[in-house]
Design a protein around this motif. Structure first.
Motif, PDB file in Angstrom:
ATOM      1  N   LYS A  88       0.883  -1.227   0.174  1.00  0.00           N
ATOM      2  CA  LYS A  88       0.043   0.025   0.032  1.00  0.00           C
ATOM      3  C   LYS A  88       0.795   1.093   0.016  1.00  0.00           C
ATOM      4  O   LYS A  88       0.618   2.161  -0.895  1.00  0.00           O
ATOM      5  CB  LYS A  88      -1.085  -0.087   1.164  1.00  0.00           C
ATOM      6  N   ILE A  89       2.214   1.274   0.917  1.00  0.00           N
ATOM      7  CA  ILE A  89       2.961   2.434   0.818  1.00  0.00           C
ATOM      8  C   ILE A  89       3.571   2.483  -0.628  1.00  0.00           C
ATOM      9  O   ILE A  89       3.563   3.823  -0.883  1.00  0.00           O
ATOM     10  CB  ILE A  89       4.074   2.079   1.905  1.00  0.00           C
ATOM     11  N   LEU A  90       3.757   1.366  -1.305  1.00  0.00           N
ATOM     12  CA  LEU A  90       4.221   1.651  -2.662  1.00  0.00           C
ATOM     13  C   LEU A  90       3.248   1.827  -3.692  1.00  0.00           C
ATOM     14  O   LEU A  90       3.610   1.971  -5.097  1.00  0.00           O
ATOM     15  CB  LEU A  90       5.183   0.329  -2.910  1.00  0.00           C
ATOM     16  N   GLY A  91       2.002   1.909  -3.231  1.00  0.00           N
ATOM     17  CA  GLY A  91       1.059   2.199  -4.329  1.00  0.00           C
ATOM     18  C   GLY A  91       0.475   0.981  -5.019  1.00  0.00           C
ATOM     19  O   GLY A  91       0.019   1.303  -6.137  1.00  0.00           O
ATOM     20  N   LEU A  92       0.784  -0.178  -4.658  1.00  0.00           N
ATOM     21  CA  LEU A  92       0.537  -1.346  -5.277  1.00  0.00           C
ATOM     22  C   LEU A  92      -1.052  -1.761  -4.884  1.00  0.00           C
ATOM     23  O   LEU A  92      -1.677  -1.424  -4.001  1.00  0.00           O
ATOM     24  CB  LEU A  92       1.396  -2.444  -4.810  1.00  0.00           C
ATOM     25  N   GLY A  93      -1.447  -2.748  -5.586  1.00  0.00           N
ATOM     26  CA  GLY A  93      -2.982  -3.043  -5.483  1.00  0.00           C
ATOM     27  C   GLY A  93      -3.154  -4.204  -4.269  1.00  0.00           C
ATOM     28  O   GLY A  93      -2.146  -4.492  -3.571  1.00  0.00           O
ATOM     29  N   TYR A  94      -4.352  -4.694  -3.967  1.00  0.00           N
ATOM     30  CA  TYR A  94      -4.413  -5.538  -2.879  1.00  0.00           C
ATOM     31  C   TYR A  94      -5.124  -6.843  -3.273  1.00  0.00           C
ATOM     32  O   TYR A  94      -5.895  -6.669  -4.500  1.00  0.00           O
ATOM     33  CB  TYR A  94      -5.535  -5.016  -1.937  1.00  0.00           C
ATOM     34  N   PRO A  95      -4.625  -8.063  -2.894  1.00  0.00           N
ATOM     35  CA  PRO A  95      -3.421  -8.228  -1.758  1.00  0.00           C
ATOM     36  C   PRO A  95      -2.249  -8.194  -2.541  1.00  0.00           C
ATOM     37  O   PRO A  95      -1.929  -8.394  -3.797  1.00  0.00           O
ATOM     38  CB  PRO A  95      -3.699  -9.638  -1.544  1.00  0.00           C
ATOM     39  N   ALA A  96      -1.220  -7.212  -1.535  1.00  0.00           N
ATOM     40  CA  ALA A  96      -0.039  -6.843  -2.471  1.00  0.00           C
ATOM     41  C   ALA A  96       1.189  -7.832  -2.479  1.00  0.00           C
ATOM     42  O   ALA A  96       2.173  -7.766  -3.098  1.00  0.00           O
ATOM     43  CB  ALA A  96       0.479  -5.584  -1.702  1.00  0.00           C
ATOM     44  N   GLY A  97       0.919  -8.957  -1.492  1.00  0.00           N
ATOM     45  CA  GLY A  97       1.652 -10.158  -1.217  1.00  0.00           C
ATOM     46  C   GLY A  97       2.351 -10.516  -2.786  1.00  0.00           C
ATOM     47  O   GLY A  97       3.440 -10.739  -3.103  1.00  0.00           O
ATOM     48  N   PRO A  98       1.409 -10.995  -3.584  1.00  0.00           N
ATOM     49  CA  PRO A  98       1.897 -11.683  -4.800  1.00  0.00           C
ATOM     50  C   PRO A  98       2.416 -10.936  -5.787  1.00  0.00           C
ATOM     51  O   PRO A  98       3.183 -11.209  -6.662  1.00  0.00           O
ATOM     52  CB  PRO A  98       0.415 -12.256  -5.453  1.00  0.00           C
ATOM     53  N   ILE A  99       1.886  -9.439  -5.671  1.00  0.00           N
ATOM     54  CA  ILE A  99       2.394  -8.387  -6.559  1.00  0.00           C
ATOM     55  C   ILE A  99       4.089  -8.495  -6.407  1.00  0.00           C
ATOM     56  O   ILE A  99       4.833  -8.121  -7.041  1.00  0.00           O
ATOM     57  CB  ILE A  99       1.859  -7.068  -6.387  1.00  0.00           C
ATOM     58  N   ILE A 100       4.292  -8.178  -4.931  1.00  0.00           N
ATOM     59  CA  ILE A 100       5.572  -7.990  -4.513  1.00  0.00           C
ATOM     60  C   ILE A 100       6.321  -9.003  -5.000  1.00  0.00           C
ATOM     61  O   ILE A 100       7.743  -8.916  -5.249  1.00  0.00           O
ATOM     62  CB  ILE A 100       5.422  -7.749  -2.923  1.00  0.00           C
ATOM     63  N   ASP A 101       6.030 -10.181  -4.745  1.00  0.00           N
ATOM     64  CA  ASP A 101       6.750 -11.527  -5.061  1.00  0.00           C
ATOM     65  C   ASP A 101       7.112 -11.443  -6.509  1.00  0.00           C
ATOM     66  O   ASP A 101       8.280 -11.619  -6.764  1.00  0.00           O
ATOM     67  CB  ASP A 101       5.800 -12.718  -4.864  1.00  0.00           C
ATOM     68  N   SER A 102       6.169 -11.072  -7.258  1.00  0.00           N
ATOM     69  CA  SER A 102       6.595 -10.996  -8.715  1.00  0.00           C
ATOM     70  C   SER A 102       7.656 -10.047  -9.187  1.00  0.00           C
ATOM     71  O   SER A 102       8.374 -10.190  -9.930  1.00  0.00           O
ATOM     72  CB  SER A 102       5.182 -10.790  -9.500  1.00  0.00           C
ATOM     73  N   LEU A 103       7.414  -8.858  -8.629  1.00  0.00           N
ATOM     74  CA  LEU A 103       8.413  -7.933  -8.705  1.00  0.00           C
ATOM     75  C   LEU A 103       9.689  -8.142  -8.271  1.00  0.00           C
ATOM     76  O   LEU A 103      10.800  -7.767  -8.765  1.00  0.00           O
ATOM     77  CB  LEU A 103       7.782  -6.428  -8.465  1.00  0.00           C
ATOM     78  N   ALA A 104       9.823  -8.811  -6.941  1.00  0.00           N
ATOM     79  CA  ALA A 104      10.950  -9.047  -6.200  1.00  0.00           C
ATOM     80  C   ALA A 104      11.814  -9.970  -7.150  1.00  0.00           C
ATOM     81  O   ALA A 104      13.000  -9.934  -7.073  1.00  0.00           O
ATOM     82  CB  ALA A 104      10.679  -9.760  -4.959  1.00  0.00           C
ATOM     83  N   ARG A 105      11.178 -10.711  -7.960  1.00  0.00           N
ATOM     84  CA  ARG A 105      12.176 -11.679  -8.852  1.00  0.00           C
ATOM     85  C   ARG A 105      13.192 -11.131  -9.743  1.00  0.00           C
ATOM     86  O   ARG A 105      14.023 -11.639 -10.103  1.00  0.00           O
ATOM     87  CB  ARG A 105      10.990 -12.694  -9.543  1.00  0.00           C
TER      88      ARG A 105
END
Length: 343
Positions: free
Chosen positions: A181-198
């Motif tokens: 949410k701090i980064l302006g990503l959607g919800y739920p953010a976990g899968p989005i962060i995981d994808s970008l983190a790779r």
């Protein structure tokens, strides 16, 4: 691990899960899944989190179609059912009431036993759903990681579990979502962060490891550190997030995993138990899975659930109900759902 000997040769369990925002129904024949239907609720995405009142209303709309679909996919008539298992808690009270009330009504109408299930125990017991894999042997350690829970559990038997470490404040899933949410990503953010983190460099930015006693966790300070970091950097460069998003996500995910495994390493050392199973929505995270698999080089025996059994689902409720059924551990119709319930 062999199924315990029992007079019940063909046990059909209908299971209902409604602890949060997913309405799910599964049908199991003994410890094998015949169907596992899940109806999600997209409405919460616009609010950046689950709205309890909206969740309970959606459960009321979804539960009958989901149950019908599960029975149809399993090719089972409701008259063949041996028992009804349902999530008693923990979870959102309104959501639990919908599933619990339906389960009681169906149990009464069919005159078959009712079985209450602890949601977090079920996440661990998902490893005993038979799909041709090796199953954990007792005792083992369970790391339950989700949007609402972060626990290290010593599992002595199917329903004999001891929480030896737990979060003191926020759960790991919330740390992912609030960071997103701090980064302006959607919800739920976990899968989005995981994808970008790779695609990012996890050494790009450093975040502190919160201090918590013994085997307990704390994530509130971590979320605050992410917030202050982003605020400071965007004051210097308004495009900081856009220009560094993959590295930020990789650094956040790496730190969260480090927090989880520092305590898990300590639990293995303290207990001497090197058999470890993970469960809960965050166990779908690729970084968590990779880190756990790497522990095999240290002599750990690790167990990772299939993706379909990581998030909230009724199959895990069904397998927990199955092992209670074998022990004739049934519930009264007077049983009440509880938002908070000890392991």
């Amino acid at each position: 691990m062999p199924i315990p000997s029992s007079k019940h040769d063909n046990c059909f369990i209908l299971a209902i899960e409604s602890s949060c925002d997913d309405t799910s129904c599964a049908v199991l024949k003994n410890n094998q899944v015949l169907s596992n239907v899940i109806a999600g609720q997209k409405i919460h995405e616009q609010y950046g989190g689950v709205v309890p009142e909206l969740a309970s209303r959606a459960h009321q709309s979804n539960i009958i179609p989901v149950v019908h679909a599960a029975l149809a996919q399993a090719n089972i008539d409701k008259k063949q059912l041996s028992a009804i298992a349902f999530t008693r808690g923990p979870g959102l009270m309104g959501s639990l009431l919908v599933g619990g009330s339906f389960a009681k009504s169906l149990s009464l109408a069919l005159d078959i036993p009712l079985i209450e299930v602890h949601h977090m125990q079920a996440h661990i017991l998902a490893h005993f759903i038979d799909h041709g894999q090796e199953m954990p042997e007792f005792p083992f350690l369970g790391l339950t990681i989700s949007g609402g829970h972060t626990q290290i559990v010593k599992v002595n038997d199917y329903h004999d579990m001891e929480v030896i470490g737990s979060t003191m404040d926020d759960a790991v899933g919330e740390a992912f979502d609030k960071s997103g949410k701090i980064l302006g990503l959607g919800y739920p953010a976990g899968p989005i962060i995981d994808s970008l983190a790779r695609k990012g460099n996890h050494d790009a930015f450093k975040f502190p490891i919160p201090k918590a006693p013994d085997l307990d966790y704390s994530f509130s300070g971590f979320k605050t550190s992410v917030l202050y970091f982003v605020q400071k950097q965007t004051q210097k460069d308004p495009d900081f997030i856009q220009n560094n998003l993959e590295d930020i996500c990789a650094s956040i995910q790496y730190t969260i995993i480090e927090i989880l495994f520092q305590k898990l390493n300590k639990a293995v050392k303290q207990t001497g138990i090197k058999s470890v199973a993970i469960g809960g929505g965050v166990s779908a995270n690729s970084g968590v899975r990779e880190r756990l698999l790497s522990k095999q080089e240290k002599g750990w025996k690790v167990f990772i659930p299939p993706f379909e059994y990581t998030t909230d689902n009724a199959a895990m409720i069904g397998i927990s109900g199955y092992y209670k059924y074998l022990q004739d551990d049934f519930s009264s119709l007077d049983i009440i759902t509880q938002a908070r319930i000890p392991m």
